[in-house]
Design a protein around this motif. Sequence first.
Motif, short mmCIF file in Angstrom:
data_model
loop_
_atom_site.label_atom_id
_atom_site.label_comp_id
_atom_site.label_asym_id
_atom_site.label_seq_id
_atom_site.Cartn_x
_atom_site.Cartn_y
_atom_site.Cartn_z
N ALA A 54 29.67 -13.94 69.25
CA ALA A 54 31.02 -14.21 68.75
C ALA A 54 32.08 -13.69 69.71
O ALA A 54 33.04 -14.39 70.04
N GLY A 109 38.48 -23.69 66.30
CA GLY A 109 38.05 -23.21 64.99
C GLY A 109 36.91 -22.20 65.09
O GLY A 109 36.86 -21.23 64.33
N LEU A 110 36.02 -22.43 66.04
CA LEU A 110 34.93 -21.46 66.26
C LEU A 110 35.48 -20.13 66.76
O LEU A 110 34.98 -19.06 66.39
N THR A 113 36.78 -18.33 63.82
CA THR A 113 35.66 -17.77 63.06
C THR A 113 35.18 -16.48 63.71
O THR A 113 34.95 -15.47 63.03
N ALA A 116 37.68 -13.66 63.25
CA ALA A 116 37.78 -13.21 61.86
C ALA A 116 36.59 -12.36 61.43
O ALA A 116 36.59 -11.79 60.34
N LEU A 118 33.64 -13.51 60.77
CA LEU A 118 32.79 -14.27 59.86
C LEU A 118 31.44 -14.54 60.53
O LEU A 118 31.31 -14.41 61.75
N PHE A 120 28.79 -15.99 62.62
CA PHE A 120 29.00 -16.86 63.78
C PHE A 120 27.75 -17.71 64.00
O PHE A 120 26.66 -17.19 64.11
#
Length: 157
Positions: A54, A109-110, A113, A116, A118, A120
Amino acid sequence: MTAHTQVTDDAMLDRRRRAGDRSRARRLGFSARGYLEQAHRMLGEAAGETDTPALRFATAHLAALRAAAAVLAVRGRPARRRAGSAWEELLAVAPELDGWAAVFAESAGLRATAEAGLPFPLDHGQVGAFCRLVADFLADVDDLLDLDGQTVLPTAS
């Protein structure tokens, strides 16, 4: 008008002209070079497998954004009232990079993510492939701007 006033006015006009020249040089070269140097540094960080996928992905995507900023620094921003994403602006001023703009707009968007925290969905191998895409984009931007050869591209109309 006295001779002293004329000299003072001429000196002031000369200072304004030089300041304008320095500002234009910064806008056309120095900031673009700085953005590209940052992009290459960030991509180098992302290419190593010491961080999580990520973090590597987010860093690589930000490197691509720095390269887009370099193009915008040279070509200028599109003349619109409302600014779009960097990728929309890149498409407006450098249509030859339209494929890249689409790739990175789609992958934003990735990055969100990843930032954030979240779960991955990509592993190190997939992020490595993305890093290679970013490296290709940086090479295209390097060639397009040719800052070492001091080529300055026309600004957007």
